[in-house]
Write an enzyme that holds these catalytic residues in place. Structure first.
Site, PDB file in Angstrom:
ATOM      1  CB  CYS A 116      -0.944   0.007   1.185  1.00  0.00           C
ATOM      2  SG  CYS A 116      -2.227  -1.246   1.041  1.00  0.00           S
ATOM      3  CG  HIS A 256      -3.191   3.625   2.242  1.00  0.00           C
ATOM      4  ND1 HIS A 256      -3.587   3.290   0.968  1.00  0.00           N
ATOM      5  CD2 HIS A 256      -3.255   2.484   2.980  1.00  0.00           C
ATOM      6  CE1 HIS A 256      -3.868   1.997   0.933  1.00  0.00           C
ATOM      7  NE2 HIS A 256      -3.689   1.486   2.142  1.00  0.00           N
ATOM      8  CG  ASN A 286      -6.687  -0.538   0.957  1.00  0.00           C
ATOM      9  OD1 ASN A 286      -6.059  -0.007   0.033  1.00  0.00           O
ATOM     10  ND2 ASN A 286      -6.087  -1.061   2.010  1.00  0.00           N
TER      11      ASN A 286
END
Ligand code: UT7
Length: 333
Positions: A116, A256, A286
């Protein structure tokens, strides 16, 4: 020679059409909208349903959107960097396919993988190339087809992830705008808590790895959550302190999108008001490498030249960090 900095000068994005809602997930696994919304902030995510298309397709779409908006001839691009954790194939580099598809025939291209944090690290790489004056037009794309590695019988992961892609162009800037500073870190302890166990050189694919469902993403959510909360907030606070930025100096936090509660903890640690936090987790979930550029894509018109942006991310590895940018342009409309 005048000083140059590395600035983002254009943004593009792409999300697939299919919407996987919490209501649909309720029919697939033992979960409910209340649990997902309160624990994560996610209401729906986009899924690339066409099984003949993959991350490269998402990346091409986002890049084409950027090229059209910027009216940029792809032949001018020097480098195509693809931040992704779901390349089309283990070999060859998906970035090379993407560069060819979009007509970036004078560019070289490679993939960059840090789960990520891939896009955040990619911003560091792109900025360094620009500031070294080695290249002057770098296309950085964050793209992931997370649905290709998710076990849709595992309620602890399938409710979180979605597919998408975002792209940015990095160019030299002579007004001191763009990349200012960064704080990037990693810790290999993360391998135990967030991983795909098989399919790499440690556990190559076999009948057994397939039977044991080891090709899907595994996450020990609670542990990852604890690391993410403390490290993402810590990195953002460190970048602020290092650059003498008070909460009033920061215009936007671009975090994020893993969990609304992680984002809130980071915002609180920075002392920021809620209105300064860019968020689209509710609509996309996500999307791993695509979260940061998709925020820029969704909020581009609200960003103004000279504003102070703090990017922050945390992901598998573990990998994490924060970056301080001065935004380089204001859109016309
Ligand atoms: O982007 C990369 C980095 N990743 C992250 O940052 C993710 C970090 N982790 C998280 O976001 C959270 O840990 C999750 C959203 C994954 C899970 O939330 P949580 O509040 O940590 O829940 P939990 O794992 O502690 O589970 C609490 C309960 C458990 O039941 P019991 O043992 O208390 O009876 C789970 O079995 O919730 C249960 N549960 C669910 N219930 C309904 C777990 N998943 C679900 C679900 N629906 N989908």
């Amino acid at each position: 020679m005048s000083e140059i900095t590395a600035a983002i000068t254009a943004v593009g994005g792409y999300i697939p059409d299919y919407v996987l809602t919490n209501a649909i997930l309720e029919t697939m696994v033992d979960t409910n909208d209340d649990w997902i919304t309160s624990r994560t902030g996610i209401k729906e995510r986009r899924i690339l349903k066409d099984t003949s298309k993959a991350t490269g397709f998402l990346a091409v779409k986002a890049a084409e959107d950027l090229l059209a908006k910027k009216q940029l001839d792809p032949k001018e691009i020097d480098l195509v960097l693809l931040a992704s954790t779901t390349p089309d194939m283990p070999v060859a580099a998906t970035a090379a396919y993407v560069a060819t598809e979009i007509g970036a025939t004078n560019a070289f291209a490679y993939d960059l993988q840090a789960a990520c944090s891939s896009f955040l690290y990619g911003m560091s790489v792109a900025s360094s190339y620009i500031m070294s004056r080695r290249y002057s037009k770098i296309l950085l794309i964050g793209a992931d087809k997370m649905s290709s590695i998710i076990d849709y019988t595992d309620r602890t992961t399938c409710i979180i992830f979605g597919d998408g892609a975002g792209a940015v162009l990095f160019e030299p800037n002579h007004q001191g705008l763009g990349h200012q500073d960064e704080y990037l870190r990693s810790d290999g302890v993360g391998q135990n808590f967030l991983r795909i166990e098989a399919g790499g050189s440690l556990n190559p694919a076999s009948e057994e790895t397939i039977k044991e469902r080891k090709h899907y993403l595994f996450q020990e959510g609670k542990t990852v959550f604890k690391f993410a909360v403390s490290n993402m907030a810590d990195a953002a606070a460190k970048v602020m302190a290092k650059n003498n930025l008070t909460k009033d100096d920061v215009d936007w936090l671009i975090p994020h999108q893993a969990n609304k509660r992680i984002i809130s903890a980071t915002r609180e640690r920075m002392g920021l008001e809620e209105e300064k936090v860019l968020m689209n987790i509710g609509r996309y979930g996500n999307t791993t490498s695509a979260t940061l550029p998709l925020l820029l894509y969704d909020y581009e018109q609200q960003l103004k030249k000279g504003q102070n942006l703090i990017f922050a991310a945390f992901g598998g590895g573990f990998t994490w960090g924060a970056a301080y940018f001065k935004w380089a342009y204001t859109t016309d409309n």
